[in-house]
Design an enzyme around this catalytic site. Structure first.
Site, PDB file in Angstrom:
ATOM      1  N   THR C  40     -58.661 -15.368  70.613  1.00 56.63           N
ATOM      2  CA  THR C  40     -59.963 -14.941  71.138  1.00 56.63           C
ATOM      3  C   THR C  40     -60.950 -14.687  70.002  1.00 56.63           C
ATOM      4  OG1 THR C  40     -58.889 -13.943  73.042  1.00 56.63           O
ATOM      5  CG2 THR C  40     -61.104 -13.159  72.522  1.00 56.63           C
ATOM      6  N   HIS C  43     -62.381 -17.871  68.945  1.00 57.36           N
ATOM      7  CA  HIS C  43     -63.438 -18.329  69.859  1.00 57.36           C
ATOM      8  C   HIS C  43     -64.756 -17.627  69.538  1.00 57.36           C
ATOM      9  CE1 HIS C  43     -60.708 -20.681  72.145  1.00 57.36           C
ATOM     10  NE2 HIS C  43     -60.068 -19.678  72.718  1.00 57.36           N
TER      11      HIS C  43
END
Lengths: 346, 346, 346, 346
Positions: C40, C43
């Site tokens: 994450t 990202h």
């Protein structure tokens, strides 16, 4: 305010003036509309051995109620003045293993409002915000006063599969009777109920039991085995706490069945573990309180659906000042739920 | 004997004379009293793509029935001439992993009577002893003919918790309608049903749905979310197999809810796994047939208790020779269960 | 203090000076000892479509860490200065249905520290007392930094039966690799792992996978079916989020098996529900985060027992100021868990 | 053939010539390679009260074995001459409620080979095809002889969650010792074992118990509560059948924990149901045999994976003619599993 107080460590109680509870930042003050007498309250009133060990007078007792929020603490955000509410009366610590894993109904440090701190047999009661349960508008007010014991029944009945299964309920005190109604509403069949008192047997029939057995006249084990082709029932809900009923409860159970124990035996008892549990492949569950708040949500859905007709179980309504009359009614065995009104009858 | 035969691989069927089945050592010959038409029979009748791949004509089809035992094989010990019976029509192999671990309803080598071998649209049908289900005397004969699809409903509804939970049933064909009745009998509430055909919507109301939604007029997702405070329902039972209904079904489900899929989509479809399943923490179940015989026992208990009023779903009764009329009734959407009598109307 | 900040809505990040977080009455301030980079975080660093929708810069990101309590709020009672801790970074609302029923890991109003509020890629991070997890002295410090993703793995593996069952794990990113180790420690066998990158395949072998399959060279469905006598595996753990891997994952599953989905597909994908789920009688689970704190307790027990050797997965240790190097390592595929030290290397 | 026979209803047994069993259409004749002595065999040998009621001499006893198929009945299709096999020795009726619902391990009409009909302490034993279990080539031959008791252990350990949980095993007879190994292989930790005999305590350590307690020297309840911060263990496996150990077993259990009872107490005993089960919210399971064949599949996977090192438990290997020596070894407490070879030592 007026309240029922256990003033000192001995039998009896007094209806007298006490101070309205002060509330903290996270508390809610509720004006009690209806309170209901539990078997535990009878024990406290009569001052049995358990009470003598647990209760620290002076105490306002009582833990079944509904009412209207009068005032909320400064940090309360989900409850507002005027809300019609009941409450989970088990105060869980929030820190123990059970509380941190979704099992706060079996908190290691549980304290109970009305047992360990002042309860709801009063015009006002203090409840922490986290324990408040708002009553859905679709639920009759009288039923809102008995959600605590109804929750015991819902928790017990739904502690395993029940739909399409045969059930025996041993003992038809209020929770046993609620359990008959809940089991029926959830698709159990047949439902065998055992009970010694004729008054309660009649209520068990009204609640929907398929057959009600008087164990003083009929051997319930032989009867249930006979009705189930010798197999026994899929589920037994033990609601009496009586040693003989408990032993019979195990013997009624089919191999691989579930027996859920809620009734509290007064002392240790002899059990034939080999035949009653081990060879039987039984699953035995100890049941405590209600799941917080899983049970409450399910109870609300069952009540709103109209599937539970509890009216026959609410046998008496009295002003709270007449509490001694209510206690006597329950002790006689000729009552089930007795509702008390501290702020005026409806 | 007379039977409905699919004589060759093309649409249509014939009611004609065929030989009475011979039975083996472990078989039972049943004189069919009532047979009932399933959606699968319609597919075979109309000869859709699935039928063309699976069915090997000539075949007597049909797999929903009840009847009286006419004759039993030499090694049959638990069934006798004159017994009133129905049967589990899935023939499991007995040797695969699933069969050896109590999951014969998903046997790897399953064959279905009335699909893979001659079925019950006939005066007589052959059934292995191990698949026979004896009808309890407390169960009405007409209901005994529809235990197969009722079993699908009972299996689906009871594949997880249901009592005290909210449910949406998407699609009100016969199994969807049975599911409404079963969910209600088992304490689900509220029960939302979605269905496009007005005839079936009326039946869904009769079966006890709390709200019946026409998805061509009302957005069912918005409606269900609105009625549940934005939370969604605890359980979705997908009974339509329709791609749009399936997508909506997932969107109606609350976080952590259960969705049980029984309706068979005709082809692969696009799903938003991230939002519909993963972030939702959903449990998705593929449902097949009925548990053998767990589901049968539960179904029997529910029927005997009187909790299921299936009468409104039995919309038509015809001689088996009029089967084409029965097929047309079902294709029109203005029928639910059509019963056929190969040995004379009752 | 120094922190990794996403300063504006575009790719990249900066290691810069920001204010130490202020803590409230119920908060704890933790001096971060070790932080770890999650997919994450990549990202957010790269600023993909999801980040653009979710993240509101400026933000200190990062949500995997351990550290020492520096200061506690006035009402904190269970955590003290000097405690060595990690934390559950999902902030649950406490009021929704899921929070009130023991499912706070799927709270409807969840906010994530390091995604929705400032996170742990900094010298200090603010955590509410209720989210703190104290590290057992028996657990190595480096492992304490990766409890968040290890918890994902433990939650997924233990979301159903696993002991004595065959398992396929599709995708060997860090959580897939942790899952191999956890499945092995919990008695799963054989363990098939699929992964395209050779570096990760080697790690999967080290973690204890029975067979590691390169799906670009070998058809994993045919392989797994071949190794299981055509039956398929009992359990599939989908860790890739890749559309083709997901489709294969379903096809590897035996009838009646469990498939748990944790990998997030970037967009909707086509699934053959009829064959992959319904006829298969599959149970599909969407997996989210970790159960709070059930998963944490189990993870602690597994780590303390020594059954999990996670050392091979901690591939790199860098000063936090070198975070761009860490991101590049992960993007290359030649790293698994990269640990960062904001207050000095160990 | 040679066999160990209980010739008449009194203590002792004889190794003598008897007829090779005749097999029926559905039977398999197995040449016994290895047989193993169970505690039940000791009871039969010594002729205790249970034996006197249950056993009908003359009887070839023994029910733990492996061997090679010598001959199969005319209708046997899944087993062939030369197969290396063991068997589930509980003969279930196939017709009762339990058999029809996937619970044949608790069949109402169960009969046991080696108890109710001639068993495996012989050169040959007759087994119905449906009870045969083929040995996977990856499993050592000696282990194949003890699948019956190992199955008891696997069934008990896996009758609920175990991974990442703390466990106490009370009683370290062979099944208790197997349970230590299985619990460890399935991720339980810590594992407390209690046992009075020093020989068995040493074996418990070898099997992987975290702590082995001598209850004659240390109070096991106080010890386990001390080691678990006063909480108690998540799971208790009661393997002793001893009244005092059973009472302690309940007191070691955490609120909401599972206790599985396998050890058979010789007679009824007094239990404090209120504190031990009800207030504790305990789940108590009666355990019987092994699930057929769920347990067998899991046991096979655990053995093949190499996670179970059972070698230390196979303490003695003797010719079957020396069976009296084997019985004495076991009675002395200085042996665990004693293997006997009726057709020659390996």
């Amino acid at each position: 305010m007026q309240a029922i107080v256990k003033p000192e460590p001995k039998p009896g109680a007094r209806f007298q003036e006490v101070a309205v509870p002060e509330i903290g930042l996270h508390d809610v003050l509720v004006r009690v509309q209806v309170a209901s007498i539990c078997g535990t309250d009878l024990h406290i009133y009569q001052w049995d051995r358990w009470s003598a060990r647990r209760i620290r007078p002076p105490l306002v007792f009582g833990h079944e109620f509904c009412g209207v929020v009068e005032k909320v603490g400064a940090e309360v955000s989900t409850v507002r003045q005027g809300d019609f509410v009941s409450a989970e009366m088990h105060l869980s610590c929030g820190h123990c293993y059970q509380c941190r894993t979704g099992q706060r109904h079996i908190c290691q440090n549980v304290r109970i409002i009305g047992v360990d701190t002042d309860g709801c047999f009063a015009q006002f009661v203090r409840i922490p915000e986290a324990n408040i349960w708002k009553i859905d508008p679709g639920i009759p007010a009288d039923y809102a006063a008995v959600l605590d014991p109804l929750g015991n029944a819902v928790h017990t009945v739904l502690a395993g599969d029940i739909a399409g299964l045969s059930v025996a309920i041993t003992g038809c005190g209020p929770i046993g009777l609620f359990s008959v109604a809940v089991a029926k509403a959830c698709g159990a069949s047949p439902i065998f109920a055992t009970e010694i008192h004729p008054y309660r047997r009649r209520l068990a029939e009204k609640m929907g039991a398929t057959v009600v057995i008087d164990p003083s006249a009929t051997d319930p084990v032989a009867f249930v085995l006979g009705e189930t082709g010798g197999v026994g029932v899929d589920v037994v809900l033990e609601m009496s706490g009586h040693p003989e009923a408990i032993r019979q409860a195990f013997q009624m159970l089919r191999r691989g069945g579930r027996i859920s124990l809620l009734g509290i035996p007064a002392k240790p008892l002899e059990l034939d573990l080999a035949n009653d549990i081990i060879f039987r492949g039984a699953v035995v569950q100890g049941i405590n309180g209600r799941r917080v708040f899983e049970t409450w949500y399910k109870m609300q859905a069952l009540l709103k659906s109209g599937a539970l007709d509890l009216a026959p179980l609410i046998t008496d309504r009295i002003p709270m000042s007449d509490f001694e009359h209510g206690m006597e009614l329950l002790l006689s065995g000729n009552a089930s739920k007795v509702l008390m009104y501290p702020n005026g009858l409806p």
